[in-house]
Design a protein around this motif. Sequence first.
Motif, PDB file in Angstrom:
ATOM      1  N   ILE A 130      -6.183   4.419  -0.915  1.00  0.00           N
ATOM      2  CA  ILE A 130      -5.536   5.729  -1.007  1.00  0.00           C
ATOM      3  C   ILE A 130      -5.520   6.328   0.392  1.00  0.00           C
ATOM      4  N   PRO A 131      -4.355   6.630   0.937  1.00  0.00           N
ATOM      5  CA  PRO A 131      -4.318   7.112   2.325  1.00  0.00           C
ATOM      6  C   PRO A 131      -5.001   8.466   2.481  1.00  0.00           C
ATOM      7  N   ILE A 132      -5.685   8.641   3.591  1.00  0.00           N
ATOM      8  CA  ILE A 132      -6.345   9.916   3.873  1.00  0.00           C
ATOM      9  C   ILE A 132      -5.327  11.051   3.921  1.00  0.00           C
ATOM     10  N   THR A 133      -4.108  10.718   4.321  1.00  0.00           N
ATOM     11  CA  THR A 133      -3.064  11.745   4.470  1.00  0.00           C
ATOM     12  C   THR A 133      -2.666  12.379   3.150  1.00  0.00           C
ATOM     13  N   ILE A 134      -3.143  11.838   2.027  1.00  0.00           N
ATOM     14  CA  ILE A 134      -2.828  12.445   0.736  1.00  0.00           C
ATOM     15  C   ILE A 134      -3.299  13.897   0.716  1.00  0.00           C
ATOM     16  N   GLY A 135      -4.337  14.191   1.488  1.00  0.00           N
ATOM     17  CA  GLY A 135      -4.859  15.549   1.556  1.00  0.00           C
ATOM     18  C   GLY A 135      -3.918  16.534   2.224  1.00  0.00           C
ATOM     19  N   GLU A 136      -2.845  16.040   2.844  1.00  0.00           N
ATOM     20  CA  GLU A 136      -1.867  16.918   3.484  1.00  0.00           C
ATOM     21  C   GLU A 136      -0.752  17.334   2.535  1.00  0.00           C
ATOM     22  N   CYS A 137      -0.722  16.755   1.324  1.00  0.00           N
ATOM     23  CA  CYS A 137       0.273  17.158   0.313  1.00  0.00           C
ATOM     24  C   CYS A 137      -0.232  18.436  -0.342  1.00  0.00           C
ATOM     25  N   SER A 138      -0.136  19.537   0.357  1.00  0.00           N
ATOM     26  CA  SER A 138      -0.856  20.754   0.013  1.00  0.00           C
ATOM     27  C   SER A 138      -0.411  21.409  -1.285  1.00  0.00           C
ATOM     28  N   SER A 139       0.737  21.032  -1.839  1.00  0.00           N
ATOM     29  CA  SER A 139       1.214  21.648  -3.078  1.00  0.00           C
ATOM     30  C   SER A 139       0.962  20.774  -4.300  1.00  0.00           C
ATOM     31  N   LEU A 140       0.302  19.648  -4.122  1.00  0.00           N
ATOM     32  CA  LEU A 140       0.165  18.661  -5.194  1.00  0.00           C
ATOM     33  C   LEU A 140      -0.633  19.207  -6.370  1.00  0.00           C
ATOM     34  N   MET A 141      -0.074  19.032  -7.574  1.00  0.00           N
ATOM     35  CA  MET A 141      -0.743  19.457  -8.803  1.00  0.00           C
ATOM     36  C   MET A 141      -1.020  18.279  -9.743  1.00  0.00           C
ATOM     37  N   PHE A 142      -0.185  17.274  -9.698  1.00  0.00           N
ATOM     38  CA  PHE A 142      -0.322  16.110 -10.585  1.00  0.00           C
ATOM     39  C   PHE A 142      -0.282  14.855  -9.718  1.00  0.00           C
ATOM     40  N   LEU A 143      -1.301  13.990  -9.861  1.00  0.00           N
ATOM     41  CA  LEU A 143      -1.398  12.770  -9.058  1.00  0.00           C
ATOM     42  C   LEU A 143      -1.838  11.628  -9.960  1.00  0.00           C
ATOM     43  N   SER A 144      -0.979  10.625 -10.124  1.00  0.00           N
ATOM     44  CA  SER A 144      -1.323   9.462 -10.953  1.00  0.00           C
ATOM     45  C   SER A 144      -1.057   8.175 -10.186  1.00  0.00           C
ATOM     46  N   SER A 187       0.829  -1.202   0.000  1.00  0.00           N
ATOM     47  CA  SER A 187       0.000   0.000   0.000  1.00  0.00           C
ATOM     48  C   SER A 187       0.867   1.257   0.000  1.00  0.00           C
ATOM     49  N   ILE A 188       0.235   2.354  -0.332  1.00  0.00           N
ATOM     50  CA  ILE A 188       0.910   3.652  -0.299  1.00  0.00           C
ATOM     51  C   ILE A 188       1.064   4.069   1.160  1.00  0.00           C
ATOM     52  N   PRO A 189       2.271   4.354   1.628  1.00  0.00           N
ATOM     53  CA  PRO A 189       2.450   4.668   3.051  1.00  0.00           C
ATOM     54  C   PRO A 189       1.769   5.976   3.442  1.00  0.00           C
ATOM     55  N   ALA A 190       1.245   6.010   4.660  1.00  0.00           N
ATOM     56  CA  ALA A 190       0.585   7.216   5.164  1.00  0.00           C
ATOM     57  C   ALA A 190       1.564   8.377   5.298  1.00  0.00           C
ATOM     58  N   SER A 191       2.855   8.061   5.387  1.00  0.00           N
ATOM     59  CA  SER A 191       3.866   9.124   5.544  1.00  0.00           C
ATOM     60  C   SER A 191       3.955  10.010   4.315  1.00  0.00           C
ATOM     61  N   ILE A 192       3.290   9.640   3.228  1.00  0.00           N
ATOM     62  CA  ILE A 192       3.313  10.465   2.025  1.00  0.00           C
ATOM     63  C   ILE A 192       2.782  11.863   2.335  1.00  0.00           C
ATOM     64  N   GLY A 193       1.927  11.955   3.360  1.00  0.00           N
ATOM     65  CA  GLY A 193       1.356  13.248   3.727  1.00  0.00           C
ATOM     66  C   GLY A 193       2.372  14.235   4.260  1.00  0.00           C
ATOM     67  N   LYS A 194       3.573  13.794   4.578  1.00  0.00           N
ATOM     68  CA  LYS A 194       4.603  14.701   5.078  1.00  0.00           C
ATOM     69  C   LYS A 194       5.259  15.513   3.964  1.00  0.00           C
ATOM     70  N   LEU A 195       4.987  15.142   2.724  1.00  0.00           N
ATOM     71  CA  LEU A 195       5.633  15.812   1.595  1.00  0.00           C
ATOM     72  C   LEU A 195       4.836  17.055   1.209  1.00  0.00           C
ATOM     73  N   LYS A 196       4.955  18.092   1.990  1.00  0.00           N
ATOM     74  CA  LYS A 196       4.162  19.303   1.811  1.00  0.00           C
ATOM     75  C   LYS A 196       4.522  20.057   0.539  1.00  0.00           C
ATOM     76  N   ALA A 197       5.751  19.898   0.045  1.00  0.00           N
ATOM     77  CA  ALA A 197       6.182  20.654  -1.136  1.00  0.00           C
ATOM     78  C   ALA A 197       5.951  19.890  -2.434  1.00  0.00           C
ATOM     79  N   LEU A 198       5.470  18.669  -2.346  1.00  0.00           N
ATOM     80  CA  LEU A 198       5.338  17.799  -3.518  1.00  0.00           C
ATOM     81  C   LEU A 198       4.309  18.354  -4.497  1.00  0.00           C
ATOM     82  N   SER A 199       4.718  18.539  -5.763  1.00  0.00           N
ATOM     83  CA  SER A 199       3.782  18.999  -6.787  1.00  0.00           C
ATOM     84  C   SER A 199       3.447  17.907  -7.792  1.00  0.00           C
TER      85      SER A 199
END
Length: 947
Positions: free
Chosen positions: A450-464, A425-437
């Motif tokens: 899909i981890p709920i923490t994905i919503g913490e990647c506040s700079s995300l523009m592209f997600l596949s 699975s996708i690790p929940a720690s992915i949410g720590k990547l605040k600068a990820l676009s």
Amino acid sequence: MRSLFGVLIFICLSPFLAKSLSPSLDDDVLGLIVFKADVIDPYGRLNSWNEDDEKPCKWDGVRCNPRSNRVTELVLDDFGLSGKLGRGLLQLQLLHKLSLARNNLTGSLSLSLAQLPSLRVLDLSGNSFTGSISSDFFSHCGNLRSISLASNKFSGQIPENLGSCSMLISLNFSGNQFSGVLPLGVGSLSAVRTLDLSDNMLEGELPMDLEGLNNLRMISLRKNQFTGEVPDGIGNCLLLKSIDLSQNLLSGALPSTMQKLILCNDLVLSKNGLTGVVPEWIGAMRSLEILDFAENNFSSQIPESIGNLQSLKILNVSKNALTGILPEVLENLVNLLSFDISHNLISGSLPFWAFKLGLQKFRISNNEFSGSIDSALDSALENSLKDLLFLDVSRNKLSGEIPSAIGGFGSLQFLNMASNEFLGSIPASIGKLKALSVLDFSENKLNGTIPITIGECSSLMFLSLCHNKIAGSIPVSLAELTFLKIVDFSFNKLTGALPKQLVNLARLQSFNIAYNQLQGDLPAGGFFNTIDPSSVTGNPSLCGAAVNRSCPAVLPKPIVLNPDSTDATSGAITHSSGHKKMLSVSSLIAIGAAAAIVVGVIAVTVLNLRVRTSTSQSAAALAFSGGDDFFSHSSSPNGDSGKLVMFTGKPEFCTGAHSLLNKDCELGRGGFGSVYHTILGNGRSVAIKKLAVSSLVKSQEDFEKEVKKLGEIRHGNLVSLDGYYWTPSLQLLIYEYVSGGNLYKLLHEGSGENFLNWNERFNIILGAAKGLAQLHQTNIIHYNIKSSNILIDSFGEPKVADYGLARLLPTLDRYVLSSKIQSALGYMAPEFACKSVKITEKCDVYGFGILVLEVATGKRPVEYTEDDVVVLCDMVRGALEEGRSEECVDMRLQGKFPEEEAIPVLKLGLICTSQVPSNRPDMAEVVNILKLIRCPSDSHDELGDLS
């Protein structure tokens, strides 16, 4: 008083007078006045040049020898001059330095160095000179120390007698259209330190005998058509620090003599056809900071000797045919920032040392790496993970789970692990990547949810995450990613309904959920109203217009009368559930009456809507009927018409309602309405904006107050508002008509040679800055900065349009604004997404910064490639940090722009796009900075001592 006529007579007779008269001070004055007569000076930079002065030493751009008072330097860089280079300069017989850089001078170079025997520095770069250089131009060039003809349109061959300039130190002919082979004399320029012939059409083989260039520090021949091998003689230029032979047609192996270049910092040989192995002796070039062999035909392994290059910052050997495994000695490259070996045949496990070096960019995509990445990440030191910005391990054979340690890359902006064999699975720690676009985990074997923490990647523009086995529902937290533009969840096992909150993603451009097991209806509104049907296909239980499947109506459970009731005063009402509820006869009568009332209300509403539509159309037609009684300077509304106010003059619309209603007259559409072109009775063109926000517009009193305030603003770089028309259902704004189109079309929809040169781009940036500064001075925020709102008039001057329209809304609600200006993709400041941050003029500064980068690079704020999303400000920032600043400027301008202007402009754009509003300058400060960039204060020239 000398007349100009007398000056012209003097110049015409000067060849004859020279035989009998010795030069005098008047020669300099007369020569400069004649030079001034041959050029156009739109900004008045030569106003201090007065023919009545006895000497020109205090004129702008002129310097004299303090003893003789003769002119020795003429420096007119960035004066905005156009016209041709006349023969008046021939009078300046003691001229040592002539610099006319970054103007718009045209014509051919008719002068020769023999006519200016004292000249030591000649700089004509950044103009529009054409034609070839005459064969005798370099005759008698013994005093010449520096010459730059860069960024012009010179053509033909470089004269053979260039080799006679024995004292030449700097030679720059880059960014022209020179062709043919290099003159043989180039190899004998023993004093030259800088040789730049890049971005031309030169061909043939490089001179094999380069021993004469024993003082050479920098050579750039990139972007030509040179063939053959790299000459052995280059190894004898022992002082070389920078070599750029990229983007040619060179072939063969590298000469071993290059190992003697132990002072070399930059070795760039990319985009050629070089073959053989990456030589072992490369490790002897211990001063290397940039080693770029990308896009050649090198084979075999990466040599272990590269581990000796401890000063190396950038290593790029991508797109070759390299094999084998990475040598462990690469961990010695302690200063390495960028590592790119993508598109090769390199195998083995992921190197553990890669995450211990403090890299900013690590790219090994399209290779044959295998095994798990757990051990590599686990061995990394915590303080090394924070520096990585770009990680691409896609298209390999990596396996195992994605470790939770991935969350340690706190600064990561780009993460691509697609097309591998990752599972789990996708690790929940992915949410720590605040600068990820950019996040791409597609084409793996991932499962879980899909981890709920994905919503913490506040700079995300592209997600596949497409082509995996991910199950569960799409988390509601996804709706918190306000910058999200591209989402691809296709070919998974997702279930449940789509969260309705996704409709709030104002920047969304693509949302692919095809071939899952989703159900229910799509979110209503925003992007989802026009979603591509192919993005939702393959979900049998999904309904809505996009899948051409109607959703079941949501109705209350059926109510039926119980015929077995024995109560004389009531009827039994039975729900389908079997429970009974008793209603009185009076209740039933009330229900029937209510139903009748509802039907009546609906009928009245339909009639009212028809009447309103008819009234609105009638008002529009009347407003443009051309009647003289209606179009007074200020007409008051009555029952049949609206109120028209013109701030200047008395209007007469000669084209009638056709101008508004006919599509042929429509100029464009934006977030606040459509714009039409019409002509007044006096022949004057105007643009009319028909507002599309009538339901949100303030009352008539507030509307008129705001519009009149906008009408008072007059500035050369703002589109003026000339009047307005009001009815409760129709509001029109009347603007001056700007005929040159908008900046977006000039930048992105031009073709062939029809594109903006650097001077035009700089003037547009400066003009737009002045317009915004004026708005901010009057406490008006634009809110909608983008290139399509910068209009260009017939003189090439920019005019900011669509300003102040947000003030017409009852409240400056950022979400209402976002929905109205969502076409401004990439320009919106990050504080629009945060309710707690106040919207100020700094939002305009952010949008202006994006505009600056767009103008300089010729790229859109956000661009999408086949497998990538390119965010303009991130791309420019990365390029500047890696020392690739020239690559940022529009490729159509390569070699034809002043680097000393372009780089500061790019940096200014990045400063304006700071994530923190308080770190952005005010627009008034921006204007001052731009003026300093265009007209820098005099600084010490490293060649100045030569004069």
